[in-house]
Write a protein that holds these residues in place. Structure first.
Motif, PDB file in Angstrom:
ATOM      1  N   LEU A  15       0.953  -1.109   0.181  1.00 33.30           N
ATOM      2  CA  LEU A  15      -0.119  -0.025  -0.001  1.00 33.30           C
ATOM      3  C   LEU A  15       0.918   1.301  -0.004  1.00 33.30           C
ATOM      4  O   LEU A  15       0.410   2.416   0.430  1.00 33.30           O
ATOM      5  N   LYS A  16       2.238   1.105  -0.381  1.00 33.17           N
ATOM      6  CA  LYS A  16       3.172   2.250  -0.377  1.00 33.17           C
ATOM      7  C   LYS A  16       3.171   3.083   1.005  1.00 33.17           C
ATOM      8  O   LYS A  16       3.461   4.165   0.942  1.00 33.17           O
ATOM      9  N   ALA A  17       3.260   2.574   1.973  1.00 30.40           N
ATOM     10  CA  ALA A  17       3.494   2.917   3.394  1.00 30.40           C
ATOM     11  C   ALA A  17       4.937   3.171   3.356  1.00 30.40           C
ATOM     12  O   ALA A  17       5.806   2.295   3.088  1.00 30.40           O
ATOM     13  N   ASP A  18       5.518   4.364   3.729  1.00 35.67           N
ATOM     14  CA  ASP A  18       7.019   4.525   3.997  1.00 35.67           C
ATOM     15  C   ASP A  18       7.450   3.811   5.175  1.00 35.67           C
ATOM     16  O   ASP A  18       6.503   3.487   6.122  1.00 35.67           O
ATOM     17  N   ALA A  19       8.758   3.888   5.447  1.00 42.10           N
ATOM     18  CA  ALA A  19       9.451   2.987   6.397  1.00 42.10           C
ATOM     19  C   ALA A  19       8.577   3.711   7.932  1.00 42.10           C
ATOM     20  O   ALA A  19       8.225   2.894   8.578  1.00 42.10           O
ATOM     21  N   TRP A  20       8.835   4.808   8.092  1.00 42.49           N
ATOM     22  CA  TRP A  20       8.066   5.520   9.255  1.00 42.49           C
ATOM     23  C   TRP A  20       6.573   5.183   9.393  1.00 42.49           C
ATOM     24  O   TRP A  20       6.294   4.879  10.882  1.00 42.49           O
ATOM     25  N   GLN A  21       5.717   5.264   8.381  1.00 41.04           N
ATOM     26  CA  GLN A  21       4.368   5.051   8.420  1.00 41.04           C
ATOM     27  C   GLN A  21       4.273   3.473   8.793  1.00 41.04           C
ATOM     28  O   GLN A  21       3.498   3.086   9.763  1.00 41.04           O
ATOM     29  N   ARG A  22       5.096   2.510   8.253  1.00 37.21           N
ATOM     30  CA  ARG A  22       5.265   1.248   8.715  1.00 37.21           C
ATOM     31  C   ARG A  22       5.425   1.067  10.028  1.00 37.21           C
ATOM     32  O   ARG A  22       4.544   0.230  10.653  1.00 37.21           O
ATOM     33  N   PHE A  23       6.444   1.770  10.762  1.00 39.85           N
ATOM     34  CA  PHE A  23       6.720   1.462  12.000  1.00 39.85           C
ATOM     35  C   PHE A  23       5.697   1.868  12.842  1.00 39.85           C
ATOM     36  O   PHE A  23       5.087   1.308  13.911  1.00 39.85           O
ATOM     37  N   ARG A  24       5.042   3.341  12.650  1.00 39.23           N
ATOM     38  CA  ARG A  24       4.103   3.985  13.406  1.00 39.23           C
ATOM     39  C   ARG A  24       2.809   3.342  13.438  1.00 39.23           C
ATOM     40  O   ARG A  24       2.176   2.856  14.525  1.00 39.23           O
ATOM     41  N   HIS A  25       2.172   2.768  12.365  1.00 40.41           N
ATOM     42  CA  HIS A  25       0.872   2.231  12.333  1.00 40.41           C
ATOM     43  C   HIS A  25       0.972   0.928  12.269  1.00 40.41           C
ATOM     44  O   HIS A  25      -0.184   0.182  12.281  1.00 40.41           O
ATOM     45  N   ILE A  26       1.995  -0.172  12.220  1.00 41.73           N
ATOM     46  CA  ILE A  26       2.072  -1.672  12.057  1.00 41.73           C
ATOM     47  C   ILE A  26       2.877  -2.032  13.113  1.00 41.73           C
ATOM     48  O   ILE A  26       2.448  -2.740  14.124  1.00 41.73           O
ATOM     49  N   VAL A  27       4.140  -1.515  13.068  1.00 42.72           N
ATOM     50  CA  VAL A  27       5.042  -2.249  14.114  1.00 42.72           C
ATOM     51  C   VAL A  27       4.624  -1.779  15.573  1.00 42.72           C
ATOM     52  O   VAL A  27       4.629  -2.663  16.238  1.00 42.72           O
ATOM     53  N   LEU A  28       4.662  -0.481  15.777  1.00 41.65           N
ATOM     54  CA  LEU A  28       4.395  -0.147  16.975  1.00 41.65           C
ATOM     55  C   LEU A  28       3.202  -0.864  17.698  1.00 41.65           C
ATOM     56  O   LEU A  28       3.274  -1.148  18.942  1.00 41.65           O
ATOM     57  N   PRO A  29       2.092  -0.471  17.153  1.00 37.70           N
ATOM     58  CA  PRO A  29       0.972  -1.200  17.824  1.00 37.70           C
ATOM     59  C   PRO A  29       0.843  -2.506  18.063  1.00 37.70           C
ATOM     60  O   PRO A  29       0.607  -3.165  18.881  1.00 37.70           O
ATOM     61  N   THR A  30       1.759  -3.409  16.939  1.00 39.29           N
ATOM     62  CA  THR A  30       1.861  -4.906  17.091  1.00 39.29           C
ATOM     63  C   THR A  30       2.832  -5.070  18.355  1.00 39.29           C
ATOM     64  O   THR A  30       2.477  -6.047  19.419  1.00 39.29           O
ATOM     65  N   ILE A  31       3.816  -4.505  18.643  1.00 42.75           N
ATOM     66  CA  ILE A  31       4.632  -4.723  19.527  1.00 42.75           C
ATOM     67  C   ILE A  31       4.362  -4.006  20.984  1.00 42.75           C
ATOM     68  O   ILE A  31       4.965  -4.442  21.992  1.00 42.75           O
ATOM     69  N   PHE A  32       3.536  -3.279  20.991  1.00 41.39           N
ATOM     70  CA  PHE A  32       3.231  -2.305  22.196  1.00 41.39           C
ATOM     71  C   PHE A  32       2.754  -3.338  23.363  1.00 41.39           C
ATOM     72  O   PHE A  32       3.510  -2.910  24.375  1.00 41.39           O
ATOM     73  N   PRO A  33       1.989  -4.318  23.327  1.00 40.41           N
ATOM     74  CA  PRO A  33       1.529  -4.767  24.548  1.00 40.41           C
ATOM     75  C   PRO A  33       2.880  -5.431  25.159  1.00 40.41           C
ATOM     76  O   PRO A  33       2.954  -5.505  26.334  1.00 40.41           O
TER      77      PRO A  33
END
Lengths: 411, 303
Positions: free
Chosen positions: B203-221
């Motif tokens: 979906l053409k998310a850049d690195a920061w967007q991928r981190f902010r919207h995918i990685v961080l919510p996944t690892i947060f718990p």
């Protein structure tokens, strides 16, 4: 002037000791069984000896040598009960006394002194007086203030001396050729060599004894702390002590912003060359460290001209000990020339004898004289002629608390 | 028509199931309630001044209030909080970076996992002593620096142990906790991260967007839980600040120990009161963190 005062103090302590003996002699009534009967009763008993178990050398001496010898000579089974702090056992005895358990107690012998002895004595937790009944007591010099008083508390035969220890200053003669030989000179030396001295923070045992040396230095007459003194005198001298130490702080290691937390750390700083002196409440410590390769060969020890603080450590028998006869026989064996000599061997433990070698037969005197001394350990004569008694534990606690408030926190 | 017995049977079975569940949980419960709860209860009792052996038997809150009102309490509390918060934050940030960098590597080389597990087995005390040997003014680094001519004498080395800013303590904790948090994050990233990231990339998310919207919510718990454990531990731990801290001011656990080991038996209740206060603060931190996470989850910031 100072010498004169010390002489007076000696005479006084001699008188006191004589008076004490007079009190002690009638304390053993004729009804008490003779020593032979005690020996007979002790045969086959199991003596549980509770003690601080933190020293491998002490544990090896007790479990190896002493246990084997008392089994062989008297048919006694000796069981060591190692504890982290003998105060735990004292606490247990307090509870047993409250619960009315007056016989059949598990603890037969304990290694104590100072504050713990005072607690036991105050609460009536001790068997005896028994010390004067031990035949080997004749080798002990009860005239020494550090023997008849245990941290200012009269012993009164309720514990039997086992060994003693004395504070010595440690320095490296390769670095310092002429160390300051009195507390006053040391304080002056520290002011002229900022950052080169440190003492462990009280209530560490070793740091605390440094504070007491300064306290003695500022006292006009240290003899009075052994007797009855007014609280106002204590407070005034203590205040002066804090004042001196507060003014000293900026000249200490790290400008006094922090202190070593233990003598081990102080020794490391000394070995690393961060500071120029260490000190120990064990006269053979420096030699031990040289043998272990932690201190250089050129390290030596000395005592102050006015003396350094010494104390005696004792063994005592609880009021409800099941095997008190066995415990007395063990206490007596501990004072035998053979056991004291073994204990004094630097390869075994290197503890200072509780007996006065001068009272022994000549061949035993020679053996004590010929003991290998580490390169840094002073002679017994040098040490014994420079001993100061510990003040009562009340003063000790007052100084520790005061140091924290007025020196560490500068309130 | 249903057999009336069948219903009763099921009920008995369920009751039996509940019964056996209780029986199975009993040993664990007994250990937790008996040892932990009992210890806590006795602690509170002693903190309230129940120490019959030393002649104290009346219950009162004086020991707690004496700890509270001590002028050093706030300083000690601030110092403890500072050490725990900074250590946790630094360790968490480094761990996130490390986990992201390693997540690919781990699949290829199992050894990475192993390397990260080693520090978990080393006690804090050992690390504290190692740090002392390394960075104290007479330590290895100072000597190397002096030998290399970077500084004049080993004593010129910057003060990093028993220092004002507790750098030695924080360094020890950071070193020790990074592997722990990283391993927790790696476990999550390996299981959940890959596909979502691929979708993000499509979906053409850049690195920061991928981190902010995918990685961080996944690892947060996992990150939150791990950080909380680290915070609770560093807040209540004694040995590292005892060795590497300044004599004064001291952290709350060191303070508690000092009181507890005081030669005066009457100071013991204050030591225990301090210990209970520490436990209370850690419990409060856990509750707050849970509430914050729940709020964040409601707003959809984290998964």
């Amino acid at each position: 002037m100072v010498h004169h005062r010390r002489c007076q103090c000696r005479c006084f302590s001699g008188l006191l000791a004589a008076a004490l003996l007079l009190i002690m002699v009638p304390a053993s009534p004729a009804a008490e069984p003779p020593w032979e009967a005690v020996l007979q009763q002790a045969r086959g008993q199991t003596v549980n000896w509770f003690m601080w178990g933190g020293s491998p050398a002490v544990n090896a001496y007790v479990n190896g040598y002493v246990a084997a010898r008392v089994k062989e000579l008297y048919g006694i089974d000796l069981q060591q009960g190692p504890v982290k702090d003998i105060a735990e056992v004292v606490g247990k005895l307090v509870i047993e006394k409250q619960a009315g358990k007056h016989t059949g107690g598990h603890v037969d012998l304990m290694w104590i002194n100072g504050e713990n002895f005072r607690t036991c004595k105050k609460n009536g937790l001790l068997f005896g007086p028994f010390a004067e009944r031990l035949p080997n007591q004749r080798y002990v010099d009860w005239g020494r203030p550090s023997v008849y008083n245990d941290f200012g508390e009269p012993v009164e035969g309720l514990e039997s001396p086992w060994g003693s220890a004395q504070v010595v200053m440690i320095y490296d003669q390769a670095r310092i050729s002429d160390p300051p030989r009195s507390v006053g000179a040391l304080l002056e030396w520290i002011r002229r060599h900022p950052g080169r001295f440190a003492y462990p923070a009280p209530p560490d045992f070793t740091g605390s004894v440094f504070v007491r040396h300064v306290f003695y230095h500022l006292s006009e007459d240290i003899g009075r702390w052994q007797g009855s003194f007014r609280r106002s005198e204590l407070v005034a001298t203590a205040e002066r002590t804090y004042q001196v130490l507060r003014e000293l702080a900026p000249h200490l290691w790290r400008g006094g912003s922090t202190y070593p937390e233990s003598p081990v750390r102080m020794n490391t700083l000394f070995a690393d060359g961060e500071i120029d002196f260490a000190f120990s409440y064990h006269q053979a410590e420096a030699s031990r460290q040289i043998l272990d390769g932690l201190f250089p060969e050129t390290v030596r020890t000395y005592v102050f001209d006015e003396g350094t603080i010494a104390n005696t450590h004792f063994v005592a028998i609880p009021f409800n000990a099941a095997d008190s006869a066995g415990a007395m026989v063990v206490a007596n064996f501990l004072l035998s020339p053979e056991a004291q000599l073994k204990k004094a061997d630097p390869d075994v433990w290197g503890d200072f004898p509780a007996i006065d070698p001068g009272r022994l037969p000549p061949e035993w005197q020679a053996r004590f004289r010929d003991l290998p001394r580490g390169p840094a350990t002073l002679s017994d004569a040098e040490l014994q002629s420079h001993q100061l008694p510990e003040p009562p534990s009340e003063i000790l606690i007052h100084l520790e608390k005061g140091w924290e408030q007025h020196v560490l926190k500068e309130r | 028509m249903a057999d009336p017995d069948a219903g009763r049977d099921a009920r008995t079975r369920r009751a039996a199931g509940r019964g056996s569940l209780a029986v199975m949980l009993l040993p664990a419960l007994m250990a937790v309630v008996g040892l932990f709860g009992g210890g806590l209860f006795l602690g509170i009792l002693q903190g309230l001044g129940h120490l019959p052996g030393a002649g104290l038997s009346r219950l009162s809150a004086t020991h707690f209030s004496r700890v509270w009102s001590d002028p050093d309490f706030l300083t000690s509390f601030g110092l403890t909080l500072y050490i725990a918060a900074v250590s946790t934050l630094v360790a968490a940030v480094i761990s996130v970076v490390a986990a992201l960098a390693l997540s690919r590597l781990v699949n290829r080389y199992r050894a990475v996992h192993f390397v990260f597990q080693v520090p978990l087995t080393v006690p804090h005390l050992v690390i504290a002593v190692a740090v002392l040997f390394m960075i104290s003014p007479a330590g290895l680094l100072a000597r190397v620096a002096a030998a290399a001519g970077l500084i004049q004498a080993p004593a010129d080395f910057p003060l990093l142990v028993n220092d004002r800013w507790s750098i030695g303590i924080i360094l020890t904790y950071v070193w020790k906790e990074i592997p722990f948090i990283t391993l927790m994050l790696l476990a999550v990233l390996q299981n959940a991260g890959r596909e979502l990231l691929d979708v993000g990339r499509t979906l053409k998310a850049d690195a920061w967007q991928r981190f902010r919207h995918i990685v961080l919510p996944t690892i947060f718990p996992a990150l939150g839980a791990a950080s909380l454990i680290v915070f609770a531990y560093t807040f209540g731990a004694f040995e590292v600040p005892y060795l590497l801290g300044r004599t004064y001011p001291m952290t709350l656990p060191v303070w508690a120990y000092k009181h507890y080991s005081d030669i005066d038996l009457l100071a013991r209740p204050e030591g225990i009161a301090t210990g209970i206060l520490i436990a209370g603060m850690v419990a409060a931190a856990v509750v707050t963190a849970q509430a914050l996470t729940r709020a964040a989850r409601k707003k959809g910031i984290v998964l």
